[in-house]
Design a protein around this motif. Structure first.
Motif, short mmCIF file in Angstrom:
data_model
loop_
_atom_site.label_atom_id
_atom_site.label_comp_id
_atom_site.label_asym_id
_atom_site.label_seq_id
_atom_site.Cartn_x
_atom_site.Cartn_y
_atom_site.Cartn_z
N GLU A 1 15.62 -20.11 -37.04
CA GLU A 1 15.16 -18.80 -36.59
C GLU A 1 15.56 -18.58 -35.13
OE1 GLU A 1 14.33 -16.20 -37.88
OE2 GLU A 1 13.15 -15.07 -36.43
N ASN A 2 15.88 -19.67 -34.43
CA ASN A 2 16.32 -19.53 -33.04
C ASN A 2 17.81 -19.18 -32.94
OD1 ASN A 2 13.81 -20.00 -31.87
ND2 ASN A 2 14.07 -22.22 -31.99
N GLU A 3 18.52 -19.28 -34.07
CA GLU A 3 19.95 -18.90 -34.08
C GLU A 3 20.04 -17.37 -34.14
OE1 GLU A 3 22.64 -21.05 -34.28
OE2 GLU A 3 21.41 -22.85 -34.32
N ARG A 4 21.12 -16.82 -33.59
CA ARG A 4 21.36 -15.38 -33.78
C ARG A 4 21.67 -15.17 -35.26
NH1 ARG A 4 26.07 -14.36 -31.88
NH2 ARG A 4 25.96 -12.10 -32.03
N ALA A 5 21.18 -14.04 -35.81
CA ALA A 5 21.35 -13.80 -37.26
C ALA A 5 22.80 -13.98 -37.73
CB ALA A 5 20.81 -12.44 -37.62
N PRO A 6 23.81 -13.46 -37.00
CA PRO A 6 25.20 -13.64 -37.48
C PRO A 6 25.65 -15.11 -37.45
CG PRO A 6 25.07 -11.89 -35.83
CD PRO A 6 23.77 -12.60 -35.80
N ASP A 7 25.02 -15.90 -36.57
CA ASP A 7 25.41 -17.32 -36.49
C ASP A 7 24.80 -18.16 -37.62
OD1 ASP A 7 26.84 -16.73 -34.25
OD2 ASP A 7 25.23 -17.26 -32.85
N ALA A 8 23.76 -17.63 -38.23
CA ALA A 8 23.17 -18.32 -39.38
C ALA A 8 23.09 -17.28 -40.51
CB ALA A 8 21.80 -18.86 -39.02
N ALA A 9 24.28 -16.78 -40.88
CA ALA A 9 24.36 -15.61 -41.76
C ALA A 9 23.71 -15.85 -43.12
CB ALA A 9 25.82 -15.20 -41.94
N ARG A 10 23.97 -17.02 -43.73
CA ARG A 10 23.42 -17.27 -45.07
C ARG A 10 21.92 -17.51 -45.01
NH1 ARG A 10 28.30 -21.20 -46.86
NH2 ARG A 10 28.06 -21.70 -44.66
N PHE A 11 21.48 -18.13 -43.94
CA PHE A 11 20.04 -18.33 -43.71
C PHE A 11 19.34 -16.96 -43.62
CE2 PHE A 11 16.70 -18.51 -40.40
CZ PHE A 11 15.85 -19.47 -40.93
N SER A 12 19.93 -16.06 -42.83
CA SER A 12 19.34 -14.73 -42.66
C SER A 12 19.43 -13.93 -43.97
CB SER A 12 20.07 -13.94 -41.56
OG SER A 12 20.21 -14.74 -40.42
N MET A 13 20.52 -14.19 -44.72
CA MET A 13 20.70 -13.46 -45.99
C MET A 13 19.56 -13.81 -46.98
SD MET A 13 23.81 -13.78 -48.68
CE MET A 13 23.25 -15.41 -49.17
N VAL A 14 19.19 -15.11 -47.01
CA VAL A 14 18.15 -15.53 -47.98
C VAL A 14 16.84 -14.81 -47.69
CG1 VAL A 14 16.78 -17.46 -48.87
CG2 VAL A 14 19.20 -17.78 -48.41
N TYR A 15 16.41 -14.81 -46.42
CA TYR A 15 15.12 -14.14 -46.17
C TYR A 15 15.24 -12.63 -46.33
CZ TYR A 15 16.13 -13.38 -41.04
OH TYR A 15 16.65 -12.99 -39.83
N THR A 16 16.42 -12.10 -46.03
CA THR A 16 16.61 -10.66 -46.21
C THR A 16 16.45 -10.28 -47.69
OG1 THR A 16 18.08 -10.59 -44.31
CG2 THR A 16 18.21 -8.73 -45.82
N ILE A 17 17.07 -11.08 -48.57
CA ILE A 17 16.97 -10.79 -50.02
C ILE A 17 15.51 -10.92 -50.49
CG2 ILE A 17 17.62 -11.62 -52.34
CD1 ILE A 17 20.36 -12.37 -51.14
N LEU A 18 14.87 -12.02 -50.09
CA LEU A 18 13.47 -12.22 -50.50
C LEU A 18 12.58 -11.05 -50.06
CD1 LEU A 18 12.82 -16.01 -49.76
CD2 LEU A 18 12.64 -14.91 -51.98
N ILE A 19 12.77 -10.63 -48.80
CA ILE A 19 11.91 -9.55 -48.28
C ILE A 19 12.25 -8.22 -48.95
CG2 ILE A 19 11.31 -8.25 -46.19
CD1 ILE A 19 11.85 -10.88 -44.62
N ALA A 20 13.53 -8.01 -49.24
CA ALA A 20 13.93 -6.74 -49.88
C ALA A 20 13.33 -6.63 -51.28
CB ALA A 20 15.45 -6.66 -49.94
N LEU A 21 13.23 -7.77 -51.98
CA LEU A 21 12.71 -7.73 -53.36
C LEU A 21 11.18 -7.72 -53.41
CD1 LEU A 21 15.13 -10.31 -55.09
CD2 LEU A 21 15.24 -7.81 -55.20
N ALA A 22 10.55 -8.25 -52.36
CA ALA A 22 9.09 -8.45 -52.40
C ALA A 22 8.27 -7.19 -52.71
CB ALA A 22 8.62 -9.09 -51.09
N PRO A 23 8.61 -6.02 -52.16
CA PRO A 23 7.74 -4.86 -52.45
C PRO A 23 7.89 -4.31 -53.87
CG PRO A 23 9.12 -4.47 -50.50
CD PRO A 23 9.66 -5.67 -51.18
N ILE A 24 8.96 -4.70 -54.58
CA ILE A 24 9.24 -4.06 -55.89
C ILE A 24 8.06 -4.23 -56.87
CG2 ILE A 24 10.78 -4.04 -57.91
CD1 ILE A 24 13.08 -4.62 -55.92
#
Lengths: 121, 407
Positions: free
Chosen positions: B308-331
């Protein structure tokens, strides 16, 4: 592991899964009593200015949603079943009361709040 | 030992939020207090003790081996083994994350009167923005500081002057006089909600983010003990307040809105507002923890750059995983699924996967390659062994109890 699972399912079905008519009625009675007490406590807190009207409205809406849940199971029981009519009457009276008073919450003054509490079945 | 390290207690508090102060735990503790008075304090106390030991071990593992728990399990047991907990944790993380987004929304609903479904997407966006823009310290210190608002539950319980003898008797297991299946369902749910696998992954990954080393072993012990005790105490306070306010009136908790009465009853209107804010913040903390956990687990399993201390583009796949999880959560919430029902299901599933998560502790924490001379003593090994046995029993009974004891 699978055998243990099956034993678990059978065991719990025997001790708790297959509800008898009396248990269905008891569950419905407990639910009606619980919601009546919830409405009473909420109204009392509203009268004492401990909660705002918008919260009271949420409780009324939740009561409306939850109160009817046990009714289909109770209605399925034979007409002469002990306690059936009483719990049906109790739940329906409460449902009607909630429906009638829900719209009055928004602009009710202190006196009207007390009258509402007094009319709770 | 650097005394400043003890200030990293924030990591312990924020970790404990995911175990004790999320929507499912609050609802279950309130339900337990409402139906059985103080009789179900013991699973909370037992869960807290087990959690202190397991969290301390995951921190020790990270400090000595410089590997977070998921990476260490992946390395020691191989990918084929790890795929089982990975799949199970993905499902559980998603369900619990959805419940937590629901919890933030329910807190906001109570405060504003606007239906929680309207809050689902804004809440999810808030979680994502905090992760995307913030760093680990912002989350760690921000959430744990704001989370102190949940102390309101202790004040509410205190104000009700519960009978001390009865509260203390609740620490000892006892058989219920009524609703036996529901009693055991709640006991299992409390343990399932408390000993949550994502806590260990989050805490050990957090220790790596905070760059812990062997110097941090003493603070780790303090942080794990105090952090988990904080969460456990708040959870017990929820149960005690419900036991004092709702139980005498025979009010069962069928709906989350009813839980608020345990705070406004003793504390009045400011208690009402603190309850709404406290629930929202606690669930926000848990949602952040779960989103990060999902990203940690995948990144460490597949060897991606993470942090989480990395810039999002520097840990792109890490950021992608939480982005997907959060995007699906409200459905599921938008589809009308009740967050409380979802959280009860996820708690039962958590219990089912628990043996797979705890078993590796026994190996890793006794392996000199991972923990050097800081291996488990007989007490710690005894606790792990106890949790494995307990988890195996709970895994067998959890789903039948969910079916027949859940109300």
């Amino acid at each position: 592991m699978r055998a243990l699972w099956l034993i678990g399912v059978v065991l719990f079905c025997c001790i708790g899964g297959c509800q008898k008519p009396l248990e269905v009625i008891e569950e419905a009675r407990k639910s009606a009593d619980s919601w009546r007490a919830t409405l009473q406590m909420t109204l009392q807190q509203w009268i004492d200015d401990r909660v705002p009207a918008r919260y009271v409205k949420q409780i009324f809406e939740a009561a409306q949603k939850e109160l009817g849940k046990e009714l289909p199971d109770v209605e399925k029981l034979p007409a002469g079943e002990e306690g059936r009519e009483k719990v049906l009457k109790q739940t329906k009276e409460l449902q009607e009361w909630v429906g009638k008073n829900l719209a009055k919450i928004g602009d009710a003054d202190h006196k009207q709040r007390q009258a509402m509490l007094g009319s709770l079945p | 030992v650097n005394p400043k390290k003890f200030l990293e207690l924030a990591l312990g508090i924020v970790t404990s939020m995911g175990g004790f102060l999320e929507v499912g735990s609050i609802a279950t503790a309130a339900q337990a207090g409402a139906v059985f008075g103080y009789q179900l304090i013991w699973p909370l106390a037992l869960g807290t003790i087990c959690l202190i030991f397991l969290v301390e071990m995951s921190g020790r593992l990270a400090a000595v081996s410089h590997h977070a728990l998921p990476a260490a399990v992946r390395e020691r047991f191989g990918f084929n083994f790890y795929i089982v907990p990975l799949s199970a944790e993905t499902v559980v993380d998603f369900l619990v994350l959805t419940s937590e987004v629901g919890g933030v929304s329910l807190g906001l609903q109570i405060l504003t009167g606007i239906d929680y479904r309207w809050w689902a997407v804004p809440s999810a966006i808030g979680v994502w923005l905090l992760l995307w823009k913030g760093n680990f310290s912002v989350i760690e210190y921000g959430v744990s500081f704001l989370g102190l608002i949940t102390v309101v539950f202790i004040i509410a319980a205190w104000e009700m002057h519960p009978e001390r003898g009865a509260v203390l008797r609740g620490l000892l297991p006892s058989l219920p006089g009524h609703d036996k299946v529901h009693y055991w369902f709640l006991a299992v749910s409390i343990l399932g909600a408390t000993i949550s696998p994502y806590l260990f992954n989050f805490y050990s990954s957090g220790a790596i983010e905070d760059e812990w080393s062997e110097e941090d072993l003493v603070p780790n012990r303090f942080i794990a003990t105090m952090g988990m005790s904080f969460g456990g105490l708040i959870s017990i306070a929820v149960l005690v307040a419900a036991g004092a306010v709702l139980h005498p009136k025979n009010i069962a908790v069928d709906s989350f809105e009813q839980v608020e009465l345990i705070v406004s009853g003793p504390l009045g209107k400011w208690g009402f507002y603190l309850f709404g804010i406290g629930v929202s913040i606690a669930c926000l903390g848990a949602a952040l923890e779960l989103s990060l956990d999902g990203a940690y687990v995948y990144s460490q399993c597949f060897g991606w750059n993470w942090g989480e201390n990395e810039r999002a583009p520097d840990a792109a796949r890490f950021s992608m995983v939480y982005t997907i999880l959060i995007a699906l959560a409200p459905i599921p919430l938008l589809l009308g699924i009740d967050p409380l029902k979802l959280t009860l299901l996820s708690m039962a599933l958590t219990v089912v996967i628990l043996p797979f998560i705890v078993l590796p502790f026994l190996v890793l924490m006794n392996d000199p390659k991972h923990v050097g001379e800081h291996r488990n003593g007989w007490i710690s090994n005894g606790v792990v062994f106890f949790v494995i046995i307990l988890a195996a029993i709970l895994a067998v009974v959890a789903i039948p109890l969910e079916i027949f004891g859940g109300k």
